[in-house]
Design a protein around this motif. Structure first.
Motif, mmCIF file in Angstrom:
data_model
loop_
_atom_site.group_PDB
_atom_site.id
_atom_site.type_symbol
_atom_site.label_atom_id
_atom_site.label_comp_id
_atom_site.label_asym_id
_atom_site.label_seq_id
_atom_site.Cartn_x
_atom_site.Cartn_y
_atom_site.Cartn_z
ATOM 1 N N ILE A 1 0.708 -1.269 0.039
ATOM 2 C CA ILE A 1 0.237 -0.537 0.304
ATOM 3 C C ILE A 1 0.947 1.135 -0.065
ATOM 4 N N ASP A 2 0.858 1.502 -1.031
ATOM 5 C CA ASP A 2 2.159 2.700 -1.181
ATOM 6 C C ASP A 2 1.372 4.507 -1.219
ATOM 7 N N GLU A 3 -0.385 4.234 -1.009
ATOM 8 C CA GLU A 3 -0.644 5.321 -0.725
ATOM 9 C C GLU A 3 -1.386 5.697 0.544
ATOM 10 N N LEU A 4 -0.682 6.477 1.107
ATOM 11 C CA LEU A 4 -1.736 7.001 2.586
ATOM 12 C C LEU A 4 -3.062 6.668 3.055
ATOM 13 N N SER A 5 -3.666 7.050 1.450
ATOM 14 C CA SER A 5 -5.111 7.315 1.448
ATOM 15 C C SER A 5 -5.781 6.101 0.958
ATOM 16 N N ASN A 6 -4.783 4.774 0.919
ATOM 17 C CA ASN A 6 -5.771 3.839 0.164
ATOM 18 C C ASN A 6 -5.136 2.705 1.869
ATOM 19 N N PHE B 1 -6.237 11.422 8.468
ATOM 20 C CA PHE B 1 -4.995 11.450 7.652
ATOM 21 C C PHE B 1 -4.829 12.915 7.287
ATOM 22 N N LYS C 1 -2.152 13.226 10.357
ATOM 23 C CA LYS C 1 -0.836 12.145 9.336
ATOM 24 C C LYS C 1 -0.162 11.241 10.664
ATOM 25 N N LYS D 1 7.948 9.199 7.559
ATOM 26 C CA LYS D 1 8.285 9.188 6.158
ATOM 27 C C LYS D 1 9.191 7.909 5.726
ATOM 28 N N TYR E 1 5.664 1.966 6.165
ATOM 29 C CA TYR E 1 5.980 0.915 5.002
ATOM 30 C C TYR E 1 4.231 -0.039 4.994
#
Length: 172
Positions: A108-113, A138, A141, A164, A167
């Motif tokens: 899952i590379d997009e935080l929104s997902n 979100f 953060k 940052k 993962y």
């Protein structure tokens, strides 16, 4: 009038939470159910099961893990972790690396997902941690994790800033 507005607020809030729960993949629901049920026993103290051991024992309820899988989750290496992070090595990605390498994890590379029930490995400037996502805010953060941590003396729920080097991975 205020009572009607309060009632509508409660109904809408409940509906939104219910909709979010329904949209979770079944595997994520199962992961959450397992960590809530077994987490306190697996990690009754931090010494009994650190974060990686909690994650390993929860994952083993869904899939067999090899010695290599467990070593990847535990991030067993003689190399400098922060040097590896700078090189974008898979080694410090822990559970993310273990599940994606085995073909049973969806990165899952997009935080929104990110969803509740996803697994995470993250690094701050001085330490790393892993766990299972309970929620993500979100705007601020931050994330709430089911994990084993020194300040909770084992299993607990704790809020962390999302750094940052974070993962996320979802069990397929």
């Amino acid at each position: 009038m205020n009572k009607i507005l309060l009632f509508l607020f409660i109904v809408l809030s409940t509906s939104i939470n219910y909709a979010q729960e329904i949209s979770l993949p079944q595997k994520n629901k199962d992961v959450i159910e397992s960590v809530v049920k077994f987490g306190p026993t697996i990690s009754s103290t931090y010494e009994k099961a650190v974060c990686t051991e909690l994650v390993i024992q929860i994952l083993e309820k869904f899939t067999p893990l090899t010695k290599i899988d467990k070593s990847r989750i535990r991030i067993i290496t003689n190399q400098d972790i922060y040097g590896l992070l700078k090189q974008n090595s898979p080694i410090p990605k822990g559970v993310y690396h273990a599940l994606t390498s085995k073909g049973i994890g969806e990165p899952i590379d997009e935080l929104s997902n990110v969803l509740p029930g996803d697994f995470v490995q993250f690094w701050t400037g001085t330490w790393g941690h892993c766990g299972i996502v309970k929620s993500v805010d979100f705007e601020s953060k931050t994330m709430e994790l089911y994990s084993s941590f020194p300040s909770t003396n084992g299993y607990g729920i704790q809020t962390f800033d999302i750094p940052k080097q974070c993962y996320f991975v979802r069990l397929k």
